[in-house]
Write a protein that holds these residues in place. Structure first.
Motif, short mmCIF file in Angstrom:
data_model
loop_
_atom_site.label_atom_id
_atom_site.label_comp_id
_atom_site.label_asym_id
_atom_site.label_seq_id
_atom_site.Cartn_x
_atom_site.Cartn_y
_atom_site.Cartn_z
N PRO A 33 0.47 -9.82 -0.60
CA PRO A 33 1.04 -10.15 -1.91
C PRO A 33 1.47 -8.89 -2.66
N GLY A 34 2.37 -9.08 -3.61
CA GLY A 34 2.79 -7.95 -4.44
C GLY A 34 3.96 -7.21 -3.85
N ASP A 35 4.62 -6.43 -4.69
CA ASP A 35 5.74 -5.64 -4.22
C ASP A 35 5.56 -4.20 -4.67
N SER A 38 6.13 -3.20 -8.48
CA SER A 38 5.06 -3.56 -9.42
C SER A 38 3.87 -2.63 -9.24
N ARG A 276 0.47 0.11 -2.47
CA ARG A 276 1.50 -0.72 -1.83
C ARG A 276 2.64 0.17 -1.36
#
Lengths: 312, 525
Positions: A33-35, A38, A276
């Motif tokens: 999840p997430g990019d 962000s 990330r």
């Protein structure tokens, strides 16, 4: 030349493995999840900035297009740029991986230096006090988590006795060895315990084999029997285990590098997961996966060399 | 006679010890343990605290923050004057200032640096100086900053890292086609305008800064600052290891001391455990949209939010989570933020009042709700379990959803979360940044909570242009009044920055914005 053709065969077998690694790393990382935008910009990010940065990283393209770009770049040796550190991933890996390799090599050497003689003592003095003592100590080593062993060693040898520095990484080769000794020992404890148990059992098995009785009957000296016959045969299964354990050493290395502030690939991996930092995470996963595959290759070759029947 | 001689001797002794305590000593290397390494040392394009907090050692700004972090003092500029209409600032540069390579710091460098920082295409910090319209040099010592509109925070902004002054020629001569590429190359071997110069950087391991021989600052002894020859930043992510290294004398200072260890280090003989005032606040954000996931949302009722606030025993949480290091919040912004107002802890623990408010709100029996908690973060888990117990008497069943940071951010940005734990630290010594995120709905819907208050929005817009200091303070007082009574957060506590230093370290400063300032730091031999 059965050994040579075996090696070639094993190398060819690595190709599908590498392709599989590429697909899996790409897909798994995209499933997280997430990019990156962000993660980079944090809670304060404005939507427009998130969209702009994701677009600049090519993350707005269809996933299949991204995959082909990715494969193309990997084969030209370009693993992209780190999002957080703004440096080429290749540069980062080349900086950090040698540190981890040095740590793991030291750990492996220490583990072997501990495990082989102790396994012999334990096997030859089977069911005696020294066997029980050696096995007991290693049982404890095996059941303690790596980070706990690390903190214990740090507190005792670095903080109290001041024999070693409390973590960090030196400038010269000698000081690097000195700095890496405690982290390597931390990693070596559980590896040594696993190898010792396995080797002890193998030695006991081999010592009772008929060909050893035969060698003894021929009047060979004990030392020759032990090294040429017993150790060589007992080592086969231990070497397989040793090769397999290199993968978990890399895992233990992540924790050890954090506790001892060693700037290796494990630390970089943790940082890139938190940040990330997709390109770094991908690059490292590929590099480490290839490294582990190579370790397995070398393990197989050594095995085949020790026991030529395997190569046939 | 004997008594007089003794007294004289004692006086002389006292005088000499107090003198030696005052006299600074020069030279030496200070080794400082950081929890994480810097990422990118460009003042404009960086995006993380780990960069921001060391940048002020490499690059100077026109103005510098005062030691309490709330005001401004002379930096590369010695005089500054706001025009009567509030639409321009004229600054006079210090005489003979130079970059670390010996080249002069000119008004052209200043203009170029500020315009680069204000460019919306560059990084995420340009909003701090978005009011800048143009910067023009006047002669060889004066710079005029023309503003698009009046901006009461502009002087504070000129102390912030992103307005640091860089050498235009050297930057532009760096290899690379774009500004970002040049910044990458330049940041590897930066030419400084601040007290220190980057000497070496072994990423993830250590970073060495050495004194800038051309720095303008003058020490107490009349010689150039800084006092230290070298700062060695060592990256030690593990808290326990950082403290071990400090205890064994391998480090002279260490940041991010866990709250649980503060008391223990306070009593260590060789250490000086410091708690620097900070702008960090810890709180729970509530999603106050009328409907969530197709159901009516009880958190949309201000009375329910107030009830939840009264039911939280903040003192207990401060003890449990921060081991007493934190203190209750008296407004949504920390007491170290300028124009903070409020002298009483918000929502003192009052369970009866909380129950009455729940009854008033028509949810006497309570409801089920959930809180996003960062998996593996002990502080967050501690807070969450305490809240779970504290809200139970109101009939509120709190489900804890442990997630990773990326999942949490995603739900937060999408506005689909119910509640989340969060912390905030200001980047500028002005209340406008925190207010724009917490209160001003057009920005990020008040922390993505969906809360909106027209009066607060209008007051914020007005305060962004108000140059009458008194009126602006009144606007902020009213904004805080509205938000503290009705806002979408449960304020928990504010915490200082715990830094442990060896007793031989003097003159180290961490300002409320987090910047580590080593300019006047010295080591007793």
């Amino acid at each position: 030349m059965p050994l040579f053709s075996y090696v070639v065969r094993r190398i060819l077998q690595m190709i599908p493995t590498v392709v599989f690694i590429l697909v899996i790393t790409f897909v798994l990382i995209r499933l997280l999840p997430g990019d990156p935008a962000s993660a980079m910009l944090g809670d304060r990010a404005l939507d427009a900035d998130v969209i702009r940065i994701n677009a600049s990283l090519g993350l707005d393209k269809p996933i299949i297009v991204q995959f082909f770009y990715f494969v193309e770049r990997v084969f030209t040796g370009d693993l992209g740029n780190s999002i957080t550190l703004k440096l080429p991933v290749m540069t980062l890996i080349l900086q950090r991986l040698p540190v981890t390799l040095m740590l793991i090599t030291m750990a492996a050497v220490i583990a072997l230096l501990l495990a082989v003689p102790l396994a012999f003592v334990a096997a030859l003095k089977r069911e005696q006090a020294s066997d029980a003592a050696i096995r007991g100590v290693f049982q404890v080593g095996l059941s303690m988590p790596v980070f706990y062993i690390g903190i214990l060693l740090l507190t005792l040898f670095a903080a109290h006795l001041k024999w070693f520095p409390v973590g960090g990484f030196g400038d010269t080769f000698g000081s690097k060895l000195y700095h890496l000794f405690l982290p390597a020992l931390t990693l070596a404890v559980s590896l040594a315990a696993i190898l010792m148990r396995n080797l002890r059992a193998a030695i006991i098995g081999v010592i009772n084999a008929e060909y050893v009785d035969f060698a003894r009957a021929k009047g060979l000296r004990t030392r020759i029997i032990l090294f040429r016959h017993v150790l060589r045969n007992a080592l086969i299964s231990t070497i397989t285990l040793f090769g397999l354990q290199i993968g978990s050493l890399l895992g233990g290395g992540v924790i050890t590098e954090t506790v001892f502030a060693v700037p290796g690939a494990g630390r970089l991996m943790i940082d890139s997961i938190y940040g990330r930092d997709y390109p770094v995470l991908q690059g490292l996963t590929i590099a480490l996966a290839i490294l582990v595959s190579l370790t397995f290759l070398v393990t197989d070759i050594v095995q085949a060399w020790l026991d030529p029947r395997i190569a046939r | 006679m004997k008594t007089i001689a003794k007294a004289a001797l004692a006086a002389a002794f006292l005088l000499s010890t107090s003198l030696s305590a005052l006299a600074v000593e020069r030279g030496g290397t200070l080794t400082y343990g950081r929890y994480a390494d810097s990422l990118f040392l460009d003042p404009v394009l960086n995006d993380a605290n780990v960069d921001i907090w060391v940048l002020s050692n490499l690059y100077d700004t026109l103005l510098l923050p005062t030691d309490d972090g709330k005001g401004v003092q002379a930096g590369l500029a010695t005089a500054w004057k706001m025009a009567d209409d509030g639409l321009s600032v004229t600054l006079t540069l210090r005489d003979g200032i130079k970059f670390s390579d010996g080249s002069p710091i000119t008004p052209q460098d200043v203009g170029w640096s500020l315009k680069r920082a204000a460019d919306p295409k560059n990084g995420i910090w340009n909003f701090l100086i978005s009011s800048i319209d143009d910067v023009t040099p006047q002669g060889d010592k004066t710079v005029v900053i023309k503003l698009k509109h009046t901006d009461p925070a502009i002087l504070a902004a000129l102390t912030v890292f992103n307005t640091a002054i860089l050498p235009q020629k050297a930057f532009e001569a760096s290899p690379g086609a774009t500004d970002a590429d040049k910044a990458k190359a330049f940041a590897e071997h930066p030419i400084s305008s601040g007290p220190f110069v980057l000497k070496s950087w072994d990423r993830g391991s250590d970073m060495k800064l050495v004194r800038n021989p051309n720095y303008w600052g003058v020490g107490e002894d009349g010689k150039p600052l800084p006092y230290l020859d070298t700062i060695d930043f060592q990256v030690i992510p593990d808290d326990a290891t950082r403290i071990l290294k400090l205890n064994s004398g391998e480090l002279d200072g260490a940041e991010f001391i866990p709250y649980s260890r503060v008391d223990e280090l306070k009593s260590a003989d060789n250490l000086n455990m410091q708690l620097f005032p900070s702008t960090r606040v810890q709180y729970i954000t509530l999603n106050v949209r009328p409907q969530l996931g197709g159901k009516d949302n009880p958190l949309s009722n201000p009375k329910v939010r107030q009830a939840m606030n009264y039911a939280v025993n903040k003192d207990a949480i401060i003890q449990i989570v921060t081991h007493g290091v934190g203190s209750p919040m008296t407004s949504f912004m920390s007491s170290a933020t300028p124009l903070h107002s409020g002298d009483k802890p918000l929502y003192p623990y009052d369970l009866d009042k909380a129950k009455a408010l729940m009854k008033d709100a028509g949810v006497e029996k309570g409801f089920s709700t959930s809180l996003l908690v960062l998996a593996g973060n002990q502080d967050e888990i501690g807070i969450a379990t305490a809240l779970q117990q504290m809200w139970a008497p109101l009939g509120i069943k709190l489900e804890l959803q442990q997630v990773d940071n990326a999942s949490r951010t995603q739900q937060y940005r999408d506005g689909t979360f119910t509640m989340r734990e969060a912390a905030w630290t200001d980047d500028i010594a002005d209340p406008n940044e925190i207010t724009s995120y917490f209160v001003y709905s057009p920005n990020i819907q008040a922390l993505h909570s969906g809360w909106k208050n027209d009066e607060a929005d209008k007051l914020f817009e007005a305060s962004q242009k108000e140059i009458d200091v008194k009126k602006r303070a009144e606007e902020y007082a009213r904004i805080q009044e509205i938000y503290n009574a009705d806002g979408p957060i449960v304020p928990l506590y504010q915490t200082p920055y715990p830094v442990a230093l060896n007793k031989k370290v003097n003159g180290f400063l961490q300002i409320p914005l987090g910047n580590n300032i080593f300019t006047k730091t010295w080591l007793a031999k």
